[in-house]
Design a protein around this motif. Structure first.
Motif, short mmCIF file in Angstrom:
data_model
loop_
_atom_site.label_atom_id
_atom_site.label_comp_id
_atom_site.label_asym_id
_atom_site.label_seq_id
_atom_site.Cartn_x
_atom_site.Cartn_y
_atom_site.Cartn_z
N MET A 93 0.83 -1.37 0.11
CA MET A 93 -0.03 0.05 0.08
C MET A 93 0.56 1.20 -0.07
N THR A 94 0.31 2.38 -0.68
CA THR A 94 0.78 3.76 -0.61
C THR A 94 -0.14 4.70 -0.15
N PRO A 95 0.21 5.69 0.20
CA PRO A 95 -0.89 6.77 0.29
C PRO A 95 -1.94 6.97 -0.91
N GLU A 96 -1.21 6.92 -2.03
CA GLU A 96 -1.88 7.14 -3.34
C GLU A 96 -2.85 5.95 -3.55
N LYS A 97 -2.79 4.70 -3.23
CA LYS A 97 -3.51 3.72 -3.25
C LYS A 97 -4.47 3.83 -2.31
N VAL A 98 -4.38 4.45 -1.10
CA VAL A 98 -5.32 4.54 -0.11
C VAL A 98 -6.37 5.51 -0.48
N LYS A 99 -6.11 6.29 -1.41
CA LYS A 99 -7.27 7.13 -1.85
C LYS A 99 -8.41 6.25 -2.86
N ARG A 100 -7.65 5.38 -3.59
CA ARG A 100 -8.60 4.58 -4.30
C ARG A 100 -9.59 3.59 -3.41
N VAL A 101 -8.68 3.22 -2.41
CA VAL A 101 -9.24 2.13 -1.63
C VAL A 101 -10.34 2.82 -0.83
N VAL A 102 -10.27 3.88 -0.38
CA VAL A 102 -11.42 4.81 0.29
C VAL A 102 -12.41 5.11 -0.62
N VAL A 103 -12.24 5.53 -1.51
CA VAL A 103 -13.52 5.76 -2.71
C VAL A 103 -14.08 4.37 -3.00
N GLU A 104 -13.43 3.60 -3.57
CA GLU A 104 -13.86 2.27 -4.25
C GLU A 104 -14.30 1.23 -3.12
N HIS A 105 -13.67 0.98 -2.19
CA HIS A 105 -14.10 -0.03 -1.18
C HIS A 105 -14.83 0.61 0.08
N LEU A 106 -14.17 1.50 0.49
CA LEU A 106 -15.03 2.11 1.73
C LEU A 106 -16.28 2.65 1.46
N VAL A 107 -16.14 3.70 0.30
CA VAL A 107 -17.52 4.42 0.02
C VAL A 107 -18.47 3.72 -0.80
N ASN A 108 -17.83 2.86 -1.80
CA ASN A 108 -18.74 2.19 -2.72
C ASN A 108 -18.98 0.67 -2.44
N GLY A 109 -17.96 0.10 -1.64
CA GLY A 109 -18.37 -1.33 -1.60
C GLY A 109 -17.72 -2.22 -2.28
N ARG A 110 -16.67 -1.63 -3.54
CA ARG A 110 -16.01 -2.48 -4.12
C ARG A 110 -14.58 -2.82 -3.81
N ILE A 111 -14.14 -4.08 -3.95
CA ILE A 111 -12.76 -4.21 -3.44
C ILE A 111 -11.94 -4.02 -4.65
N CYS A 112 -11.00 -3.27 -4.30
CA CYS A 112 -9.83 -3.23 -5.41
C CYS A 112 -8.79 -4.36 -5.57
N ILE A 113 -9.48 -5.20 -6.44
CA ILE A 113 -8.96 -6.50 -6.57
C ILE A 113 -7.17 -6.55 -6.65
N ASP A 114 -6.90 -5.49 -7.71
CA ASP A 114 -5.53 -5.31 -8.08
C ASP A 114 -4.41 -5.07 -6.97
N TYR A 115 -5.01 -4.56 -5.63
CA TYR A 115 -4.28 -4.24 -4.77
C TYR A 115 -4.38 -5.25 -3.43
N THR A 116 -5.15 -6.44 -3.56
CA THR A 116 -5.20 -7.46 -2.86
C THR A 116 -3.89 -8.45 -2.95
N ILE A 117 -3.88 -9.04 -1.70
CA ILE A 117 -2.79 -10.34 -1.59
C ILE A 117 -2.85 -11.37 -2.67
N GLY A 118 -4.07 -11.76 -3.08
CA GLY A 118 -4.52 -12.79 -3.97
C GLY A 118 -3.91 -12.21 -5.43
N SER A 119 -3.88 -10.92 -5.46
CA SER A 119 -3.39 -10.42 -6.83
C SER A 119 -1.59 -10.66 -7.02
N GLU A 120 -0.87 -10.30 -5.89
CA GLU A 120 0.31 -10.51 -5.60
C GLU A 120 0.97 -11.72 -5.75
N GLU A 121 0.09 -12.86 -5.42
CA GLU A 121 0.62 -14.16 -5.38
C GLU A 121 0.55 -14.71 -6.74
N GLU A 122 -0.29 -14.24 -7.71
CA GLU A 122 -0.08 -14.90 -9.13
C GLU A 122 1.14 -14.98 -9.73
#
Length: 122
Positions: A93-122
């Motif tokens: 995570m970075t402060p820039e990624k946090v902004k997207r997570v807040v808008v998409e995940h916290l406000v709109n309920g959409r998980i930012c899949i490309d920032y999750t642990i599963g996307s890093e393991e592929e």
């Protein structure tokens, strides 16, 4: 000496404190702040969550810290848990990624899949 009944009561009180269903918070954000997380930039990430939540006047969100989450190479790591105890782990995570997570995940309920642990393991 504490009786078994007293221990049971203490356990129930503490479970209610940590269980989001009995808590007025609908989301809990936990930032890994062990030495690996801090070295990778966890403090600015945590501060960014607090700032973005405050800026958007979001309520019922708790921001906390923890020690090691367990995968140092993916730090800074953040876990977001909802009231049903469903957990999403964001990595690198970075402060820039946090902004997207807040808008998409916290406000709109959409998980930012490309920032999750599963996307890093592929």
């Amino acid at each position: 000496m504490i009786s078994m009944k007293e221990l049971e009561n203490l356990k129930n009180i503490n479970l209610k404190r940590i269980n989001l269903q009995d808590n007025k918070n609908r989301l809990r954000i936990v930032v890994g702040m062990a030495t690996c997380g801090i070295a990778a930039g966890a403090k600015p990430v945590m501060n960014s969550f607090k700032e973005e939540i405050k800026k958007r006047n979001l309520k019922d969100i708790q921001v906390k810290t923890t020690g090691c989450i367990g995968v140092c190479r993916l730090e800074p790591m953040v876990e977001i848990t909802n009231s049903e105890n469903q957990r999403v782990t964001y990595v690198k995570m970075t402060p820039e990624k946090v902004k997207r997570v807040v808008v998409e995940h916290l406000v709109n309920g959409r998980i930012c899949i490309d920032y999750t642990i599963g996307s890093e393991e592929e």
